[in-house]
Each structure stands twice: as structure tokens, then as C-alpha cells.
Design an enzyme around this catalytic site. Structure first.
Site, mmCIF file in Angstrom:
data_model
loop_
_atom_site.group_PDB
_atom_site.id
_atom_site.type_symbol
_atom_site.label_atom_id
_atom_site.label_comp_id
_atom_site.label_asym_id
_atom_site.label_seq_id
_atom_site.Cartn_x
_atom_site.Cartn_y
_atom_site.Cartn_z
ATOM 1 C CB SER A 74 -1.102 0.211 1.265
ATOM 2 O OG SER A 74 -1.727 1.443 1.162
ATOM 3 C CE1 TYR A 78 -3.224 -1.793 5.193
ATOM 4 C CE2 TYR A 78 -3.337 0.832 4.775
ATOM 5 C CZ TYR A 78 -3.377 -0.913 3.843
ATOM 6 O OH TYR A 78 -3.840 -1.298 3.149
HETATM 7 P P1 NAP Z 1 -10.925 -6.202 1.903
HETATM 8 O O1 NAP Z 1 -12.835 -5.639 1.056
HETATM 9 O O2 NAP Z 1 -10.997 -5.849 3.174
HETATM 10 O O3 NAP Z 1 -11.040 -7.547 2.139
HETATM 11 C C1 NAP Z 1 -9.958 -9.019 2.575
HETATM 12 C C2 NAP Z 1 -9.272 -10.163 2.639
HETATM 13 O O4 NAP Z 1 -9.086 -10.588 3.867
HETATM 14 C C3 NAP Z 1 -11.223 -11.129 2.195
HETATM 15 O O5 NAP Z 1 -10.811 -11.955 1.524
HETATM 16 C C4 NAP Z 1 -10.784 -11.249 3.792
HETATM 17 O O6 NAP Z 1 -11.798 -12.742 4.101
HETATM 18 C C5 NAP Z 1 -9.228 -11.924 4.220
HETATM 19 N N1 NAP Z 1 -9.296 -11.632 5.641
HETATM 20 C C6 NAP Z 1 -9.154 -10.504 6.475
HETATM 21 N N2 NAP Z 1 -8.916 -11.119 7.753
HETATM 22 C C7 NAP Z 1 -8.173 -12.217 7.397
HETATM 23 C C8 NAP Z 1 -7.971 -13.810 8.387
HETATM 24 N N3 NAP Z 1 -7.323 -13.128 9.878
HETATM 25 N N4 NAP Z 1 -7.812 -14.800 7.915
HETATM 26 C C9 NAP Z 1 -8.222 -15.034 6.169
HETATM 27 N N5 NAP Z 1 -8.132 -14.106 5.095
HETATM 28 C C10 NAP Z 1 -8.840 -12.585 6.225
HETATM 29 O O7 NAP Z 1 -9.587 -6.153 1.544
HETATM 30 P P2 NAP Z 1 -8.699 -4.820 -0.377
HETATM 31 O O8 NAP Z 1 -9.737 -4.051 -0.100
HETATM 32 O O9 NAP Z 1 -9.528 -6.154 -1.511
HETATM 33 O O10 NAP Z 1 -7.540 -5.188 0.043
HETATM 34 C C11 NAP Z 1 -6.362 -6.315 -0.755
HETATM 35 C C12 NAP Z 1 -4.948 -6.014 0.012
HETATM 36 O O11 NAP Z 1 -4.903 -4.992 -0.979
HETATM 37 C C13 NAP Z 1 -4.196 -6.187 1.340
HETATM 38 O O12 NAP Z 1 -4.035 -6.353 1.196
HETATM 39 C C14 NAP Z 1 -5.729 -4.353 1.833
HETATM 40 O O13 NAP Z 1 -4.489 -3.723 2.419
HETATM 41 C C15 NAP Z 1 -4.652 -4.041 0.108
HETATM 42 N N6 NAP Z 1 -4.329 -2.384 -0.319
HETATM 43 C C16 NAP Z 1 -5.583 -1.854 -0.342
HETATM 44 C C17 NAP Z 1 -6.550 -1.241 -0.912
HETATM 45 C C18 NAP Z 1 -7.954 -0.735 -1.620
HETATM 46 O O14 NAP Z 1 -8.029 0.569 -1.953
HETATM 47 N N7 NAP Z 1 -8.642 -1.395 -1.749
HETATM 48 C C19 NAP Z 1 -5.265 0.108 -1.476
HETATM 49 C C20 NAP Z 1 -3.800 -0.349 -0.895
HETATM 50 C C21 NAP Z 1 -3.518 -1.301 -0.738
HETATM 51 P P3 NAP Z 1 -12.569 -12.742 4.963
HETATM 52 O O15 NAP Z 1 -13.492 -11.776 5.965
HETATM 53 O O16 NAP Z 1 -13.946 -13.315 4.507
HETATM 54 O O17 NAP Z 1 -11.838 -13.399 5.871
#
Ligand code: NAP
Length: 273
Positions: free
Chosen positions: A158, A178
Site C-alpha cells: 500500500s 498499517y
Molecule cells: P477487503 O475488501 O477488506 O478484503 C480483505 C480480504 O482479506 C478478504 O477476502 C478477507 O476475507 C481476508 N481476510 C481478512 N482477515 C483474514 C484472516 N484473518 N484470515 C483470512 N483471510 C482474511 O480488502 P481489499 O481492499 O480487497 O484489500 C486487499 C489488499 O490490498 C490488502 O492487503 C490491502 O491492505 C491492500 N490495499 C488495498 C487498497 C484498496 O484501496 N482497496 C489500497 C492499498 C492496499 P474474510 O473476511 O472472508 O476472511
């Protein structure tokens, strides 16, 4: 009209990919993109069925989306904060499709709380899921990659990994922990890249930019002030696919943002099935 399709004879034919956090958001998109190139994809998260999470998206939905389009995918439920789940995950994935060739460390649990108030319990959970789990999963998949002298590990980072600069207007209050996790995953990636280079195993970290996902909605990260920065989920899915498919001697040890990475290679993101 979208021309997206699964190509069973694509560039990832014969490869097994494990994608964490694949029940929704960016992980789902990456799983779909890798499947479109013929990879057999193991999707993992804690939510298998509707009703198990307050957020939309399930592992069942993700593998259905891939299978309906003619791709190959299975899911294994796992809580990545638990060592025994991580071990079972890699063992069971091997039973389904064989050794893992591509590991995508995408799952994250995030709390935005100022440092002064940050509870140790939440710090430990974030570090376990965002830093130790990717490291542990890498330990579990690397022996087979070493044997094959091939493999790819990508961790999703990120912009939060970058130090805030004055005048601090854009630094989100509560993002320091974070940032610690993502800075750690970036340094982990470059360090491991150097350790496994001789065996043609690539290790990279890519940041998505701001993407509209269920997790981002929970944290209210898309506002009037940030909405112009929102980028399509296809960008990060494409960047991950491209980085795992290129010459391992060139394409390793990189810390990239998805959009500039695609620009560097003159790539446009594919639509997703
Ligand atoms: P999200 O919508 O919150 O999805 C997170 C995923 O992680 C879900 O599939 C969740 O599944 C899983 N997860 C969370 N805790 C878990 C656990 N204890 N065990 C197993 N699985 C777990 O997140 P996202 O926005 O798609 O982000 C994905 C990645 O991109 C992350 O690393 C985030 O930091 C990074 N990121 C995102 C953005 C953005 O703008 N979206 C920006 C920068 C970085 P369950 O709840 O079903 O377990």
C-alpha cells in the site's frame, strides 16, 4: 462489450496459484485474472458462504465466477491469524492441485487508530495476518519452489508504506500501524527476493492505489477529497498477473504501484470474466 474469457491454454497453464483474501475485493480480482490465463487457483479466506461475514463476497462466489467462465478453482477456508490454519491450507491445496507455484499474499485486517490509542491485541493481529502470515506461507511453499527451481510470490502492499511528508495534509490519522505492516512486507519481499534469486523464484510487492472494495467501504476511505484517485481493480489484477509471468531474473525484488507498473510496460488491464 467485454471480451474477457478464460484461456485454459494460457500462459499460466499447469501452474497452481494460492490467493489469500480471495472472498472479495482485490483478492477475488487477482484469483479471476490468474484463472483467465489457465492457472488452477486455490482461493482462501474465512468466509465461504453468505451470512458468515457482514461484508459482501464469499469464497463460493469467487470460485463460481471462475468455474462458470470455464476456469479451474477451489476454495479452502482458513483464518490466517492461526498457524495451524496456514499449515492445513498449504497441505490441503497440495492435495487438490499439487504444489503451489504462485503465492499471492493479499489478505489483510486493518484498524485505523492513532498510535497513542492503539491496543496491543490489534497490533498483534495486524502483524500476524499482514506480516507473519505472508512470511510463514512463503516458508511453507518455498521447499517445492526450490525443488522446481521456479515460483512466484507477490504481496499486496500500500502507499501507506511510504513515509508521510510535511505538511502532512494527506497523512490519514491512524494509518501508522498499517504503514508499519506494509513497510515490513515490502522489506520482506526485497530481502526474500535476494535469498531465492538463484533458484529462479520471484518475490515482489505491488500496491493497488485506491480501489473501491468492501474493505475500503468499511473504512470510509473514498470521500469527496479522494474519489478522483480511485482506480479500477483490473489494474492490480493485471499487474499481479504480469509480474508473475515475466522473466524471473528481471522481474523480482520490485516494489511497484499497479498503474505506473502497467505504464512502464505499455500494458492495458484486461477485463475480468
Ligand atoms: P477487503 O475488501 O477488506 O478484503 C480483505 C480480504 O482479506 C478478504 O477476502 C478477507 O476475507 C481476508 N481476510 C481478512 N482477515 C483474514 C484472516 N484473518 N484470515 C483470512 N483471510 C482474511 O480488502 P481489499 O481492499 O480487497 O484489500 C486487499 C489488499 O490490498 C490488502 O492487503 C490491502 O491492505 C491492500 N490495499 C488495498 C487498497 C484498496 O484501496 N482497496 C489500497 C492499498 C492496499 P474474510 O473476511 O472472508 O476472511
Amino acid at each position: 462489450m467485454s471480451t474477457a474469457k478464460i484461456n485454459p491454454d494460457g500462459t499460466l497453464k499447469g501452474k497452481v496459484a494460492l490467493v489469500t483474501g480471495a472472498s472479495r475485493g482485490i483478492g477475488e480480482a487477482i484469483a479471476v485474472r490468474l484463472a483467465m490465463e489457465g492457472a488452477k487457483v486455490v482461493c482462501t479466506a474465512r468466509t465461504a458462504e453468505a451470512g458468515e461475514s457482514r461484508l459482501p463476497g464469499t469464497l463460493n462466489d469467487t470460485i463460481d465466477r471462475i468455474r462458470v467462465a470455464g476456469g479451474e478453482a477451489s476454495f479452502i477456508k482458513a483464518d490466517l491469524s492461526k498457524a495451524e490454519d496456514r499449515e492445513r491450507l498449504v497441505e490441503d491445496a497440495k492435495l487438490i492441485y499439487g504444489d503451489i507455484d504462485i503465492l499471492i499474499n493479499n489478505a489483510a485486517v486493518t484498524f485505523f487508530i492513532p498510535v497513542e490509542d492503539f491496543p496491543k491485541k490489534r497490533f498483534d493481529l495486524m502483524m500476524e495476518v499482514q506480516v507473519w502470515a505472508p512470511l510463514h506461507l512463503s516458508q511453507l511453499v518455498l521447499p517445492a519452489m526450490r525443488r522446481k527451481k521456479a515460483g512466484a510470490i507477490v504481496s499486496i502492499s500500500s502507499g501507506a508504506a511510504i513515509h508521510p511528508v510535511k505538511p502532512y495534509e494527506t497523512a490519514r490519522a491512524g494509518g501508522a500501524i498499517y504503514g508499519i505492516c506494509k513497510a515490513a512486507i515490502e522489506r520482506f519481499s526485497t530481502g526474500l527476493a535476494a535469498e531465492v534469486y538463484a533458484d529462479n523464484i520471484t518475490v515482489n510487492a505491488i500496491s493497488p492505489g485506491l480501489v473501491a472494495t468492501p474493505g475500503v467501504a468499511v473504512h470510509g476511505l473514498i470521500t469527496e477529497a479522494t474519489k478522483h484517485r480511485v482506480s479500477p481493480v483490473e489494474n492490480i489484477a493485471e499487474a499481479v498477473y504480469q509480474i508473475v509471468s515475466r522473466d524471473p531474473k528481471d522481474m523480482t525484488g520490485r516494489i511497484d504501484h499497479a498503474a505506473p507498473f502497467l505504464d512502464e510496460f505499455g500494458l492495458k488491464p484486461s477485463d475480468l470474466v
